[in-house]
Design a protein around this motif. Structure first.
Motif, PDB file in Angstrom:
ATOM      1  N   PRO A  53     -52.160 -14.233 -29.497  1.00 24.83           N
ATOM      2  CA  PRO A  53     -51.865 -15.786 -29.550  1.00 24.83           C
ATOM      3  C   PRO A  53     -53.567 -16.521 -29.697  1.00 24.83           C
ATOM      4  O   PRO A  53     -54.408 -16.149 -29.131  1.00 24.83           O
ATOM      5  N   ASP A  54     -53.419 -17.763 -30.265  1.00 22.99           N
ATOM      6  CA  ASP A  54     -54.429 -18.646 -30.509  1.00 22.99           C
ATOM      7  C   ASP A  54     -55.646 -17.812 -31.185  1.00 22.99           C
ATOM      8  O   ASP A  54     -56.755 -18.232 -31.021  1.00 22.99           O
ATOM      9  N   THR A  55     -55.284 -17.204 -32.261  1.00 22.84           N
ATOM     10  CA  THR A  55     -56.567 -16.214 -33.025  1.00 22.84           C
ATOM     11  C   THR A  55     -56.396 -16.688 -34.481  1.00 22.84           C
ATOM     12  O   THR A  55     -55.081 -16.874 -34.917  1.00 22.84           O
ATOM     13  N   HIS A  56     -57.527 -16.471 -35.022  1.00 20.89           N
ATOM     14  CA  HIS A  56     -57.351 -16.707 -36.820  1.00 20.89           C
ATOM     15  C   HIS A  56     -56.195 -15.760 -37.244  1.00 20.89           C
ATOM     16  O   HIS A  56     -55.563 -15.968 -37.987  1.00 20.89           O
ATOM     17  N   GLY A  57     -56.341 -14.385 -36.600  1.00 19.12           N
ATOM     18  CA  GLY A  57     -55.709 -13.130 -37.282  1.00 19.12           C
ATOM     19  C   GLY A  57     -53.902 -13.458 -37.026  1.00 19.12           C
ATOM     20  O   GLY A  57     -53.343 -12.807 -38.136  1.00 19.12           O
ATOM     21  N   VAL A  58     -53.642 -14.311 -36.168  1.00 17.23           N
ATOM     22  CA  VAL A  58     -52.264 -14.340 -35.975  1.00 17.23           C
ATOM     23  C   VAL A  58     -51.663 -15.450 -37.001  1.00 17.23           C
ATOM     24  O   VAL A  58     -50.334 -15.580 -37.141  1.00 17.23           O
TER      25      VAL A  58
END
Length: 214
Positions: free
Chosen positions: A92-97
């Motif tokens: 959650p709350d990452t660029h990857g998601v």
């Protein structure tokens, strides 16, 4: 004069044939929705779970998405967010998601968040599709042998007729008992599995064939 008449007649027949084919294709797409499963940044180069051929699959998914948008057909973007302890990607709350820019949703397109491979589990996907009177699904996304496969089988159990765009999906190498199974083999095997027994769970087609009405 005769040659000119023949040329005009031939052109008219070609145009009539094209219009007829286009109308037939549109009728075939009635009650059909597109599912784009987990085309998220972590699956691309530089992400935490890079897949083999992710960019090619994303480009093909983009082409399918363009077709659905041009024909005003329903689109569902499915986004996985990891909630289990020790998750290595889709945090959650990452660029990857985040959903990849290849298939960035429009404001009027449904975005559905899931936490399990099966996109129907603990989501409102079934209710949304039923409300839209959807009977047929076109499925693209990642990973072929996990979320795409489990969602396709679940969709069959709910009574949907499925088409999976084979070259708009992607996976990665797997390991079994110390032996590496290459991504291409995993891809073929799982697509073959869901299309077994006369396309029981899904019909598998290429992007090009789908866009040409095959």
């Amino acid at each position: 004069m005769k040659d000119t008449f023949k040329s005009i007649l031939t052109l008219c027949l070609i145009l009539i044939s094209f219009v007829s084919m286009n109308a037939q294709q549109k009728r075939k797409m009635e009650n059909t929705a597109l599912l784009i499963i987990d085309v998220q940044n972590d699956y691309f180069p530089g992400g935490k779970m890079t897949l083999e051929g992710a960019e090619k699959a994303a480009k093909n998914t983009q082409d399918i998405l363009k077709y659905f948008r041009e024909n005003n057909l329903p689109v569902v973007h499915i986004m996985h967010i990891a909630t289990d302890d020790g998750a290595a990607f889709f945090i959650p709350d990452t660029h990857g998601v985040e959903i990849s820019s290849w298939v960035a949703p429009k404001s009027d397109e449904k975005v559905l968040v899931k936490h399990f491979p099966n996109s129907f589990r603990e989501t409102d996907l079934l209710q949304f599709l039923q409300a839209k009177k959807i009977k047929n699904l076109v499925i693209t996304g990642m990973m072929t042998d996990v979320c795409v496969e489990s969602t396709t089988r679940a969709a069959f159990d709910f009574g949907f007729t499925n088409t999976v765009i084979g070259d708009a999906t992607a996976t990665r190498d797997r390991e079994l008992n110390g032996q590496v199974i290459k991504a291409a083999e995993v891809q073929r095997s799982f697509l073959a599995g869901i299309s077994t027994l006369g396309n029981l769970y899904a019909r598998i087609v290429s992007t090009d064939d789908f866009l040409h009405g095959k």
